[in-house]
Design a protein around this motif. Structure first.
Motif, PDB file in Angstrom:
ATOM      1  N   GLU A 491       0.854  -1.188   0.000  1.00  0.00           N
ATOM      2  CA  GLU A 491       0.000   0.000   0.000  1.00  0.00           C
ATOM      3  C   GLU A 491       0.891   1.239   0.000  1.00  0.00           C
ATOM      4  N   PRO A 492       0.630   2.172  -0.912  1.00  0.00           N
ATOM      5  CA  PRO A 492       1.472   3.376  -0.970  1.00  0.00           C
ATOM      6  C   PRO A 492       1.427   4.144   0.345  1.00  0.00           C
ATOM      7  N   ASP A 493       2.610   4.584   0.784  1.00  0.00           N
ATOM      8  CA  ASP A 493       2.719   5.354   2.018  1.00  0.00           C
ATOM      9  C   ASP A 493       2.809   6.832   1.680  1.00  0.00           C
ATOM     10  N   ALA A 494       2.061   7.658   2.445  1.00  0.00           N
ATOM     11  CA  ALA A 494       2.006   9.087   2.156  1.00  0.00           C
ATOM     12  C   ALA A 494       3.289   9.815   2.530  1.00  0.00           C
ATOM     13  N   VAL A 495       4.097   9.229   3.403  1.00  0.00           N
ATOM     14  CA  VAL A 495       5.324   9.889   3.874  1.00  0.00           C
ATOM     15  C   VAL A 495       6.561   9.150   3.402  1.00  0.00           C
ATOM     16  N   TRP A 496       6.612   7.865   3.652  1.00  0.00           N
ATOM     17  CA  TRP A 496       7.795   7.068   3.332  1.00  0.00           C
ATOM     18  C   TRP A 496       7.653   6.498   1.924  1.00  0.00           C
ATOM     19  N   ASN A 497       7.945   7.323   0.948  1.00  0.00           N
ATOM     20  CA  ASN A 497       7.786   6.918  -0.446  1.00  0.00           C
ATOM     21  C   ASN A 497       8.978   7.396  -1.261  1.00  0.00           C
ATOM     22  N   ASP A 498       8.912   7.174  -2.568  1.00  0.00           N
ATOM     23  CA  ASP A 498      10.051   7.510  -3.424  1.00  0.00           C
ATOM     24  C   ASP A 498      10.204   9.009  -3.670  1.00  0.00           C
ATOM     25  N   LYS A 499       9.327   9.828  -3.090  1.00  0.00           N
ATOM     26  CA  LYS A 499       9.492  11.281  -3.206  1.00  0.00           C
ATOM     27  C   LYS A 499      10.569  11.807  -2.259  1.00  0.00           C
ATOM     28  N   ILE A 500      10.995  10.976  -1.332  1.00  0.00           N
ATOM     29  CA  ILE A 500      12.048  11.398  -0.395  1.00  0.00           C
ATOM     30  C   ILE A 500      13.361  11.547  -1.151  1.00  0.00           C
ATOM     31  N   THR A 501      13.989  12.685  -0.964  1.00  0.00           N
ATOM     32  CA  THR A 501      15.287  12.927  -1.605  1.00  0.00           C
ATOM     33  C   THR A 501      16.420  12.502  -0.678  1.00  0.00           C
ATOM     34  N   PHE A 502      17.554  12.232  -1.281  1.00  0.00           N
ATOM     35  CA  PHE A 502      18.751  11.866  -0.526  1.00  0.00           C
ATOM     36  C   PHE A 502      19.790  12.972  -0.662  1.00  0.00           C
ATOM     37  N   THR A 503      20.466  13.245   0.434  1.00  0.00           N
ATOM     38  CA  THR A 503      21.516  14.262   0.456  1.00  0.00           C
ATOM     39  C   THR A 503      22.761  13.649   1.079  1.00  0.00           C
ATOM     40  N   SER A 504      23.855  13.763   0.366  1.00  0.00           N
ATOM     41  CA  SER A 504      25.113  13.240   0.893  1.00  0.00           C
ATOM     42  C   SER A 504      25.854  14.328   1.661  1.00  0.00           C
ATOM     43  N   SER A 505      26.893  13.950   2.329  1.00  0.00           N
ATOM     44  CA  SER A 505      27.668  14.894   3.127  1.00  0.00           C
ATOM     45  C   SER A 505      29.144  14.549   3.027  1.00  0.00           C
ATOM     46  N   ARG A 506      29.959  15.489   3.453  1.00  0.00           N
ATOM     47  CA  ARG A 506      31.398  15.269   3.442  1.00  0.00           C
ATOM     48  C   ARG A 506      31.794  14.285   4.539  1.00  0.00           C
TER      49      ARG A 506
END
Length: 829
Positions: A491-506
Motif C-alpha cells: 500500500e502506498p505510504d504518504a510519507v515514506w515513499n520515493d518522493k524522499i530525496t537523498f543528500t550526501s555529506s562530506r
C-alpha cells in the motif's frame, strides 16, 4: 571577515560527485553583511546556569573555565577512518588569536588520523620502553609516537591492536560479538592479574591476545563489575608481554588525535612538553555503542574532567548544517561562505510555513496546531564497518547568521524523535547489512508515524541525509531506496515513499559537528533568545532520546536450599526514545512484596496486585519468611542495546535488602554477616549517551526492628487520634455543657421574676436576664443571694415553682345578625 558574505549552493549528485559551487543571492533569512568578531570569552559571571549543557553532566563551570585557553579536539572515533577537528580557544595566546580569526568559520577539520588500529613496532627496544613508560607513568606520549607507533601492516615488523574501542566496557570475552572476536586470539585461560605483566604468548603469532581478568590483580573473574577484558601484547620476543586495558589502547589513539592540533597549527612548544594531553576532547559515539560500560570506559580513556560525548547522528547533522569556506575566484586570498543545499532547503521550508500562517491569519482561520512551533524533519542514515543507525531529528530556531556564533549554529534547536541502530556481526556480508538497514527503516517509520502523525501535513521528510565514508553512503542510499520500495509494495505510504530525496555529506561532518556541539557545551558558541528581553543561551540545544532500554531483573532463589538461580523478565524502567536525561526513577523493594513475588512471579509487572499481595505478608507472624527472602533477593540492572535484542547486565549484582553489621564490617561478607532489612529504595537516572546512575538507600532497620517499629507506629497512630479526639472533643463537650447551664440559669431567672415581680420591667426581659447570667458567670451564688435579699424570696429553679392555675374564660356566644328577621333588607354600602 574581510570580504562580504556571499552565498553559494553546494550540489551533491551523490557521494562520489564533485561539489560544484553556484553563486547566488543570499536566501531570505540570511544576511550578506560582514561577520563581526567572535563572542567574548566565557567568564565566571557569564557562565550562568542557562549556558550549561544539561546533557553533559560532568561539565560544570569550573571545568569550562579551566580549559578556556585550550582548543577543543573533536574526534570521530568509530568511523572507517578517525576524523579529527578542532575549535579554537577563547583566549589569546602567543601562537593564535581566536577572536580575530580572519575566516568566518572557527571550526576546522584537521584531517584523518588513519584507521582505528594501534600499530606498534615489534622486537624494538625503544618501542617496548616507550609503551611501558606510558603504561606505568601516563606520560611520554611523544616518545611513544616517534619510537613505537608505525604505519606498516607487516606482521613480522609490527603488532596491531585492531579497533580497541570495540572492547571498551566488555567484562567477559563471551559478551563480545563474533566480528570482534575474529580480530584477536581469544585465550581460554582467565588472567587473574590484569595490572601485572604476563609472560604468556599468543598462539597465532599476531602478538595480541584477549582474555578475561579483574582489576584487583588477585581474584579470579567473578562475573561482577570488577571484571575486565584485557589485552596481552607480546611486543618483544625476549621480554615479558605487556598487559593493556582497552582504555589504555584507546587513550593512545585519543592522545595522537590531540597532538594533531600542534602539528597542523604549527604550535611551537618545548620538546618534552605534552600540553596537548590537557586539551578537552569531544567524541562522537554511534547509538549502538551508547552503553553504560562502554561510555564510562571511553571517558576513562579520555583522562579529562572536561571530556564530552555526543550521539554520532546528532553530530553529523550539526556538521552538515555547518557552512564551509572556498577560495573567492575574484579576490585573491579571500574566502567565501558556501551554504549546503540542505541549509537553503530548510530556510525555504520555514519561509513557506510563515507565509502559510500569515495567509491563514489574514483570512481569520486557525488550525488546531496554530500554537505549535514548526520544526521540519530530517532523517539521518549512517554506517560504519561495525554498525548502522537511523535517526529522525526535527530542526528549529532558524537565525540570520550575523555573528560568528550564529554562523556555526544557523539552526539552534535539534529535537531527536527516534533512533534505531544495529551492530553488524559480519561487516563483509552485504545481504546482512541490507537486511539490518531495512529492519531499522521499518522500525523508525513506525515510531515516527506514531510520534509525529502530522508529518504529512507539515510537508513530509525534508531529506534523508547520509554521512560517513563515500562507499558507506552509497551503500546506505542503495539499501534505503530498496527498503522504501518494499514499504510501498502493499500500500502506498504518504510519507515514506520515493518522493524522499537523498543528500550526501562530506566525510568530516561528524568531526566538525562534534566540535560545534562541544563549543556550544563549553559556552564558546552562544546566541540570544528571541524574547522581548533577549538572554544568552547555548548556540545549539539538543533534546535527545534514549538510544537503548534500561530494566531491572530480580532473583529470589535461596542459595542455602541450593535452588537454581532464575531471574525474572526485566521490568523496563526507561524505554526506547524516551526524552533524556531521564530520572531519577524510584523502585521501592519490600521484603513482604518479595515473598508474594516468590510465590507468584507473574505479578512482577503488576504494581497494584504486587502491593496488595505484599500487604498480606506484612505481619509479625511472617517475619521468618520475610527474612529468608530478603537474604536471597538479588537485583541486577540490565540494558538492551537493540530493539528485541539481548539484555546485558550493567554493573554488579546487588543485594538491596541486606546490610553488613557494623561489628563485622571488616569481615568477608558472608550471608551470616549480613542483616536482612525490611525495605530499600533504588533510584535510576539515564544520560543521553546511555550512562546509568543508580543509588540505593534504606533506613537500615532489620525486619524484626521494622516490625516493632511498625507496631509502635500503629500504636502511636491510634494514640495520636485518641489524644486529638479527646482534646478537641473535650472543648466541644465543655462548650455544650456551658451552653446548657447558661440557658438553664436564664430560664431560672426569668421564672423568678415572673413569680416574685410580675408585671415589672424585669418580667419577661430575656436580654436583661442573659446579661445578668453572663455578668455573674462563675459567681452565680452572689447573684442568687442579692435577688433573695431584694425580693425576700429564695431563687428556685424553674421546675421548683408551683404551677399557676389557669382560669379559662367562658366564651361569649356569637350572635349572627344575619339570622334575625329583616336582615339583608338594608341598602348596600
Amino acid at each position: 571577515l574581510g570580504g562580504g558574505l556571499s552565498m553559494a549552493g553546494m550540489a551533491h549528485g551523490g557521494p562520489s560527485a564533485m561539489a560544484t559551487h553556484q553563486h547566488m543571492q543570499p536566501p531570505p533569512g540570511t544576511t550578506s553583511s560582514t561577520i563581526p568578531g567572535m563572542a567574548p570569552p566565557p567568564s565566571a559571571a557569564a557562565l550562568g546556569a542557562d549556558l550549561l549543557d544539561k546533557n553533559q553532566g560532568s561539565l560544570d563551570k569550573r571545568n569550562i573555565r579551566n580549559v578556556a585557553s585550550m582548543p577543543i579536539i573533536a574526534i570521530d572515533l568509530y568511523g572507517e577512518k578517525i576524523e579529527v577537528a578542532s575549535f579554537p580557544s577563547t583566549e589569546e595566546d602567543d601562537n593564535k588569536t581566536a577572536a580575530t580569526e580572519e575566516l568566518g568559520l572557527l571550526c576546522k577539520s584537521l584531517g584523518q588520523l588513519g584507521s582505528g588500529d594501534v600499530v606498534l613496532k615489534r622486537d624494538n627496544d625503544a618501542s617496548h620502553r616507550a609503551v611501558r613508560r606510558v603504561l606505568t607513568k601516563s606520560k611520554g606520549y611523544k616518545s611513544l609516537f616517534q619510537d613505537a607507533m608505525t604505519t606498516t601492516d607487516d606482521k613480522d615488523a609490527a603488532v596491531v591492536i585492531q579497533s580497541p574501542f570495540l572492547l571498551l566496557g566488555s567484562r567477559n570475552c563471551d559478551q563480545l560479538r563474533p566480528v570482534v572476536k575474529a580480530k584477536y586470539n581469544v585465550s581460554t585461560d582467565d588472567n587473574t592479574a590484569v595490572i601485572a605483566p604476563s609472560s604468556t604468548t599468543d598462539d597465532d603469532g599476531s602478538g595480541v591476545t584477549i582474555r578475561n581478568g579483574t582489576l584487583d590483580g588477585i581474584s579470579a573473574p567473578q562475573g561482577d563489575d570488577f571484571d575486565r577484558v584485557n589485552l596481552q601484547v607480546n611486543l618483544h620476543s625476549s621480554k615479558k608481554s605487556l598487559t593493556l586495558l582497552p582504555e589504555d589502547a584507546v587513550g593512545i589513539l585519543l592522545s595522537k588525535a590531540k597532538s594533531y592540533y600542534e602539528s597542523k597549527n604549527l604550535v611551537v612548544v618545548e620538546e618534552d612538553e605534552e600540553e596537548f594531553l590537557e586539551y578537552p576532547p569531544a567524541i562522537a559515539v554511534p547509538a549502538w555503542a551508547c552503553r553504560d560500560n562502554t561510555v564510562e570506559s571511553l571517558l576513562d580513556a579520555c583522562n579529562s574532567n572536561s571530556a564530552c560525548v555526543y550521539n554520532r547522528s546528532v553530530a553529523a547533522l550539526a556538521g552538515a548544517l555547518l557552512p564551509h569556506e572556498v577560495n573567492d575566484p575574484k579576490i585573491k586570498n579571500k574566502k567565501q561562505i558556501v551554504m549546503h543545499n540542505l541549509i537553503q532547503t530548510l530556510i525555504k521550508r520555514f519561509q513557506d510555513e510563515d507565509k502559510r500562517k500569515q495567509d491563514m491569519a489574514n483570512k481569520g482561520e486557525e488550525t488546531a496546531r496554530s500554537g505549535e512551533v514548526y520544526m521540519p524533519l530530517v532523517v539521518l542514515a549512517g554506517m560504519t564497518p561495525h554498525g548502522i543507525e537511523l535517526t529522525a531529528i526535527q530542526i528549529g530556531n532558524v537565525t540570520s547568521p550575523s555573528t560568528v556564533d550564529e554562523m556555526h549554529c544557523i539552526f539552534g534547536d535539534f529535537k531527536v524523535l527516534s533512533n534505531v541502530s544495529y551492530q553488524l556481526d559480519t561487516a563483509a556480508d552485504a545481504n546482512a547489512t541490507k537486511k539490518a538497514i531495512h529492519k531499522a527503516l521499518v522500525q523508525l517509520s513506525e515510531v515516527v508515524d506514531d510520534i509525529y502523525p502530522e508529518l504529512e501535513e507539515d510537508g513530509g521528510i525534508v531529506t534523508m541525509l547520509t554521512y560517513g565514508s563515500i562507499a558507506s553512503q552509497l551503500t546506505m542510499k542503495e539499501a534505503l531506496t530498496v527498503s522504501i520500495q518494499h514499504i510501498n509494495n502493499d500500500e502506498p505510504d504518504a510519507v515514506w515513499n520515493d518522493k524522499i530525496t537523498f543528500t550526501s555529506s562530506r566525510q568530516e561532518v561528524v568531526a566538525l559537528g562534534t566540535a560545534v556541539l562541544a563549543a556550544s557545551s563549553h559556552a564558546r558558541i552562544r546566541t540570544n533568545t528571541n524574547d522581548k528581553q533577549p538572554k544568552p543561551r547555548p548556540g545549539l540545544i539538543v533534546q535527545n532520546v534514549a538510544p537503548n532500554a534500561v530494566g531491572v531483573s530480580l532473583c529470589l532463589a535461596d542459595p542455602e536450599k541450593k535452588q537454581k538461580a532464575q531471574w525474572t523478565l526485566p521490568k523496563v524502567i526507561f524505554e526506547y526514545d524516551r526524552n533524556v536525561p531521564a530520572g531519577p526513577h524510584q523502585i521501592e523493594l519490600c521484603a513482604s512484596e518479595c515473598v508474594a513475588l516468590k510465590i507468584d512471579p507473574t505479578i512482577w509487572n503488576d504494581t497494584e496486585k504486587l502491593v496488595e499481595e505484599g500487604n498480606k505478608w506484612n505481619t509479625g507472624k511472617h517475619i521468618g519468611e520475610r527474612e529468608a527472602v530478603a537474604r536471597s533477593l538479588k537485583v541486577k540492572i540490565v540494558q538492551q542495546q537493540e530493539r528485541g535484542g539481548k539484555w546485558i547486565q550493567v554493573g554488579s549484582v546487588i543485594q538491596p535488602l541486606t546490610i553488613t553489621s557494623s561489628q563485622k564490617e571488616g569481615d568477608d561478607g558472608n550471608d551470616e554477616d549480613r542483616i536482612a532489612i525490611e525495605s530499600a529504595v533504588l533510584e535510576f537516572s539515564l544520560s543521553p549517551t546511555g550512562i546509568i546512575t543508580s543509588t540505593l538507600t534504606s533506613d537500615g532497620h532489620s525486619i524484626v526492628q521494622a516490625t516493632k517499629n511498625a507496631r509502635s507506629n500503629t500504636l502511636m497512630y491510634y494514640l495520636k487520634w485518641i489524644v486529638a479526639i479527646s482534646f478537641f472533643g473535650g472543648f466541644l463537650v465543655k462548650s455544650y455543657v456551658e451552653d446548657k447551664i447558661f440557658e438553664r440559669d436564664v430560664n431560672r431567672l426569668l421564672t423568678y421574676y415572673k413569680n416574685v415581680a410580675p408585671n415589672t420591667i424585669a418580667d419577661g426581659d430575656i436580654n436583661n436576664s442573659r446579661y445578668l447570667v453572663w455578668k455573674y458567670k462563675g459567681k452565680k451564688d452572689k447573684l442568687w443571694k442579692r435577688l433573695e435579699s431584694k425580693y425576700d424570696h429564695p431563687v428556685l429553679h424553674a421546675h421548683e415553682w408551683p404551677e399557676v392555675e389557669v382560669v379559662e374564660e367562658q366564651e361569649e356566644e356569637e350572635q349572627n345578625l344575619d339570622d334575625e328577621p329583616g336582615a339583608g333588607k338594608g341598602e348596600d354600602l
